[in-house]
Design a protein around this motif. Structure first.
Motif, PDB file in Angstrom:
ATOM      1  N   LEU A   1       0.839  -1.209   0.000  1.00  0.00           N
ATOM      2  CA  LEU A   1       0.000   0.000   0.000  1.00  0.00           C
ATOM      3  C   LEU A   1       0.867   1.249   0.000  1.00  0.00           C
ATOM      4  O   LEU A   1       0.603   2.200  -0.749  1.00  0.00           O
ATOM      5  CB  LEU A   1      -0.917   0.002   1.225  1.00  0.00           C
ATOM      6  N   ALA A   2       1.886   1.261   0.849  1.00  0.00           N
ATOM      7  CA  ALA A   2       2.750   2.439   0.944  1.00  0.00           C
ATOM      8  C   ALA A   2       3.443   2.729  -0.382  1.00  0.00           C
ATOM      9  O   ALA A   2       3.575   3.893  -0.779  1.00  0.00           O
ATOM     10  CB  ALA A   2       3.779   2.235   2.052  1.00  0.00           C
ATOM     11  N   ARG A   3       3.867   1.685  -1.067  1.00  0.00           N
ATOM     12  CA  ARG A   3       4.524   1.871  -2.365  1.00  0.00           C
ATOM     13  C   ARG A   3       3.542   2.421  -3.401  1.00  0.00           C
ATOM     14  O   ARG A   3       3.900   3.273  -4.224  1.00  0.00           O
ATOM     15  CB  ARG A   3       5.122   0.553  -2.847  1.00  0.00           C
ATOM     16  N   LYS A   4       2.319   1.926  -3.360  1.00  0.00           N
ATOM     17  CA  LYS A   4       1.304   2.417  -4.292  1.00  0.00           C
ATOM     18  C   LYS A   4       0.934   3.870  -3.977  1.00  0.00           C
ATOM     19  O   LYS A   4       0.761   4.691  -4.882  1.00  0.00           O
ATOM     20  CB  LYS A   4       0.044   1.535  -4.230  1.00  0.00           C
ATOM     21  N   ALA A   5       0.795   4.181  -2.686  1.00  0.00           N
ATOM     22  CA  ALA A   5       0.390   5.531  -2.285  1.00  0.00           C
ATOM     23  C   ALA A   5       1.492   6.545  -2.552  1.00  0.00           C
ATOM     24  O   ALA A   5       1.206   7.727  -2.784  1.00  0.00           O
ATOM     25  CB  ALA A   5       0.009   5.540  -0.808  1.00  0.00           C
ATOM     26  N   ARG A   6       2.737   6.105  -2.512  1.00  0.00           N
ATOM     27  CA  ARG A   6       3.874   7.003  -2.711  1.00  0.00           C
ATOM     28  C   ARG A   6       3.802   7.721  -4.048  1.00  0.00           C
ATOM     29  O   ARG A   6       4.236   8.870  -4.178  1.00  0.00           O
ATOM     30  CB  ARG A   6       5.170   6.196  -2.607  1.00  0.00           C
ATOM     31  N   VAL A   7       3.228   7.063  -5.031  1.00  0.00           N
ATOM     32  CA  VAL A   7       3.101   7.662  -6.361  1.00  0.00           C
ATOM     33  C   VAL A   7       2.268   8.940  -6.302  1.00  0.00           C
ATOM     34  O   VAL A   7       2.522   9.901  -7.032  1.00  0.00           O
ATOM     35  CB  VAL A   7       2.456   6.656  -7.337  1.00  0.00           C
ATOM     36  N   PHE A   8       1.286   8.981  -5.401  1.00  0.00           N
ATOM     37  CA  PHE A   8       0.377  10.113  -5.315  1.00  0.00           C
ATOM     38  C   PHE A   8       0.801  11.128  -4.247  1.00  0.00           C
ATOM     39  O   PHE A   8       0.632  12.333  -4.437  1.00  0.00           O
ATOM     40  CB  PHE A   8      -1.042   9.616  -5.007  1.00  0.00           C
ATOM     41  N   ASP A   9       1.319  10.631  -3.116  1.00  0.00           N
ATOM     42  CA  ASP A   9       1.705  11.520  -2.019  1.00  0.00           C
ATOM     43  C   ASP A   9       2.733  10.803  -1.154  1.00  0.00           C
ATOM     44  O   ASP A   9       2.397   9.844  -0.440  1.00  0.00           O
ATOM     45  CB  ASP A   9       0.478  11.907  -1.185  1.00  0.00           C
TER      46      ASP A   9
END
Length: 341
Positions: A277-285
């Motif tokens: 999740l953190a890796r996916k969210a990093r793309v946005f914020d």
């Protein structure tokens, strides 16, 4: 989704974030209430008059006498020599916990009524805000059912099933508040923005986290944190001795050693999912990625420390509080990946 001219999505978002913050405090106080065995100290539910504690010695004695009728006093605290002063200590935490619940109801319901009358709620959000209000009402109801489950001459504690329902409803409400507030913030930035959606990954992660939170609630309800004071081994072995005499299902829902074992090792499944999740969210914020990593890292450390210290009150309370923050951070991350383009 068009926004009406009177709507104030940023104002509503700030209000929801504030309510969410108080719910985190509520979860922490609930943890203290549980860890100090205070939950059964008030044997009646008085929604209005119960907001005031006993005001004189005769009222205190009446409350204490009512408490003496239940199993927790007769089988545990009475033989241990509980005094009225001891009773006042546990009474305070249960009373404060209930008072916070009333306070949350007021700071949610009254502003909601104001925003509704002033036509400041964006189109499409009224049903969701009403659903969150209903969840709050359910939370209070579940809390009373939890307390009532322990009010008998045979019980010395509340049902761990009702405790899990009570806690998970609070955390689900917290996630709903965060999600809705984030939708409103985005609506303020993009007038036609659609609410974020739950992706397939979001459902999977939610299921993994739900299992971990459920196990944690059962561990708390059964005092299973005391099943071992060592980590990573339990009783000098990786897999503890488990009583299967009443069947696998009973052991899975009642055996403190098995539940402790599952809670400490399923945590790593949750960690793996949260890293994704953190890796996916990093793309946005990038901030969301940092917060998610920090939350689950601290949660693991506090969990191990809780075991090593034999369930120290303040470490175990911090473990529950950071758990609530982790739920909020997870909601943020899932919201980021669930936004439309």
């Amino acid at each position: 989704m068009p926004i009406n001219p009177e709507a104030r999505p940023i104002l509503l978002a700030r209000w929801l974030f504030a309510v969410a913050a108080v719910i985190v405090i509520m979860v922490i106080v609930g943890g203290i209430t549980r860890l100090t065995e205070s939950g059964l100290s008030i044997t009646e539910w008085k929604p209005v008059t119960g907001a005031l504690p006993p005001l004189n010695e005769s009222q205190w004695q009446a409350e204490f006498d009512a408490y003496k009728e239940i199993g927790e006093y007769q089988l545990v605290n009475g033989p241990a020599g509980m005094t009225l002063a001891d009773y006042k200590f546990i009474y305070f935490w249960e009373w404060f916990h209930r008072l916070l619940g009333r306070f949350i109801g007021l700071i949610y319901a009254l502003p909601l009524l104001w925003f509704w009358v002033k036509r400041q709620i964006p189109a499409g959000y009224k049903p969701r805000l009403l659903a969150l209000l209903a969840l709050g009402a359910l939370q209070g109801t579940f809390g009373w059912y939890m307390v009532r489950s322990g009010l008998s001459a045979e019980m010395t504690d509340v049902s761990h099933f009702w405790l899990s329902i009570h806690l998970l409803t609070a955390l689900f409400t917290l996630a709903g508040l965060i999600w809705t507030a984030l939708d409103l913030l985005r609506l303020a930035q993009i007038p036609n923005a659609r609410p974020a959606r739950l992706t397939g990954f979001a459902w999977t992660l939610s299921a993994v986290l739900f299992i971990q939170l459920l196990l944690g609630a059962w561990v708390a309800g059964l005092n299973a944190g005391l099943a071992s004071d060592s980590w990573p081994l339990m009783q000098g072995r990786l897999f503890p001795e488990i009583d299967m005499s009443r069947g696998a299902l009973y052991a899975l829902t009642h055996d403190p050693f098995l539940l402790h074992f599952l809670h400490r090792w399923w945590a790593w499944v949750a960690v793996a999912a949260l890293i994704v999740l953190a890796r996916k969210a990093r793309v946005f914020d990038r901030r969301a990625s940092i917060i998610i990593h920090s939350a689950f890292g601290l949660q693991i450390i506090l969990g191990i420390a809780t075991v090593w210290t034999g369930v120290n009150l303040w470490i175990a309370t911090a473990h529950q509080g950071v758990g609530a923050l982790l739920v909020a951070a997870t909601a943020w991350g899932l919201h980021l990946i669930g936004r439309g383009k």
